[in-house]
Design a protein around this motif. Structure first.
Motif, short mmCIF file in Angstrom:
data_model
loop_
_atom_site.label_atom_id
_atom_site.label_comp_id
_atom_site.label_asym_id
_atom_site.label_seq_id
_atom_site.Cartn_x
_atom_site.Cartn_y
_atom_site.Cartn_z
N VAL A 93 0.76 -1.15 0.04
CA VAL A 93 -0.06 -0.09 0.02
C VAL A 93 0.87 1.11 -0.19
CG1 VAL A 93 -1.67 1.39 1.23
CG2 VAL A 93 -1.97 -1.05 1.10
N LYS A 94 1.91 1.24 1.02
CA LYS A 94 2.77 2.44 1.03
C LYS A 94 3.33 2.69 -0.42
CE LYS A 94 3.54 3.04 5.78
NZ LYS A 94 4.50 2.71 7.01
N ALA A 95 3.97 1.67 -0.95
CA ALA A 95 4.47 1.61 -2.49
C ALA A 95 3.66 2.20 -3.43
CB ALA A 95 5.26 0.30 -2.74
N GLU A 107 -4.82 6.88 9.88
CA GLU A 107 -6.03 6.07 10.37
C GLU A 107 -5.97 5.10 9.21
OE1 GLU A 107 -6.40 9.87 9.61
OE2 GLU A 107 -5.33 9.85 11.49
N GLU A 108 -5.62 5.51 7.94
CA GLU A 108 -5.79 4.68 6.79
C GLU A 108 -4.75 3.47 7.00
OE1 GLU A 108 -6.72 6.88 2.74
OE2 GLU A 108 -5.07 7.52 3.89
N GLU A 109 -3.60 3.61 7.50
CA GLU A 109 -2.68 2.48 7.81
C GLU A 109 -3.26 1.57 8.61
OE1 GLU A 109 1.94 1.93 9.00
OE2 GLU A 109 1.26 3.95 8.12
N ARG A 133 -6.35 -0.66 -0.32
CA ARG A 133 -6.06 0.68 -1.10
C ARG A 133 -4.81 0.93 -1.67
NH1 ARG A 133 -6.80 6.55 1.35
NH2 ARG A 133 -7.07 7.48 -0.79
N HIS A 134 -4.59 1.34 -2.96
CA HIS A 134 -3.45 1.56 -3.40
C HIS A 134 -2.47 0.13 -3.88
CE1 HIS A 134 -3.89 5.93 -2.74
NE2 HIS A 134 -3.97 5.35 -1.35
N VAL A 135 -2.90 -0.97 -3.35
CA VAL A 135 -2.23 -2.12 -3.95
C VAL A 135 -2.52 -2.30 -5.39
CG1 VAL A 135 -2.02 -4.63 -3.59
CG2 VAL A 135 -2.22 -3.08 -1.60
N PRO A 136 -1.34 -2.48 -6.30
CA PRO A 136 -1.86 -2.46 -7.64
C PRO A 136 -2.55 -3.68 -7.95
CG PRO A 136 0.60 -2.37 -7.37
CD PRO A 136 -0.24 -2.59 -5.82
N SER A 137 -3.41 -3.59 -8.80
CA SER A 137 -4.66 -4.52 -9.45
C SER A 137 -3.91 -6.27 -9.58
CB SER A 137 -5.27 -4.01 -10.59
OG SER A 137 -4.75 -4.03 -11.63
N ALA A 138 -2.76 -6.08 -10.05
CA ALA A 138 -2.39 -7.43 -10.43
C ALA A 138 -1.84 -8.14 -9.11
CB ALA A 138 -0.92 -7.27 -11.11
#
Length: 151
Positions: A93-95, A107-109, A133-138
């Protein structure tokens, strides 16, 4: 996650994930040794054949209950493996947030976690709750494929 690290080591695994996996490996090695000792010291059985070979019996010569300590070691290993998955999600997610220029509030983390789901619907609900959230779809598709009953 307090104390988590997104430092990527040479092998591409975040440091916090590698540490959790190493600790889980230690638990599994300890478990292997203790189970072996338990089997050697606490279990002994033999097979008896009766009724002209029609009946086969397992006769316990030595038996004691599974030690509670082994259950604790199993729990520790599972906990470390689960924690490693959560650390991996935080790193992904951070990446992903960094590559898209988005920020990630504390709060999101805190709500990030690896989705352990029994059904496709529960996986979709976890995604809707922004667990990935923010994790690449692959990567999301890969995680979905790893989950029981969702592939």
């Amino acid at each position: 996650m307090e104390g988590s690290s997104t430092t990527i080591e040479d092998d591409g695994i975040p440091e916090s994930v590698a540490r959790k996996l190493d600790r889980a490996r230690e638990h599994v090695c300890n478990l292997t040794a203790e189970v072996s000792e338990y089997v050697d010291e606490c279990l002994a059985a033999r097979r008896e054949v009766e009724n002209d070979g029609k009946d086969h019996l397992l006769v316990w010569d030595r038996f004691s209950l599974f030690p509670a300590r082994l259950a604790l070691i199993i729990g520790d290993a599972v906990h470390n493996l689960r924690s490693a998955l959560d650390h991996l999600v935080v790193a992904l997610v951070k990446a992903g947030a960094a590559s898209s220029g988005a920020g990630l509030a504390e709060e999101e983390e805190r709500v990030l976690q690896y989705p352990v789901c029994a059904t496709e619907d529960s996986f979709k609900a976890a995604v809707l709750r922004r667990r990935l959230r923010h994790v690449p779809s692959a990567a999301v598709d890969y995680i979905r494929g790893m989950l029981a009953n969702t592939a």
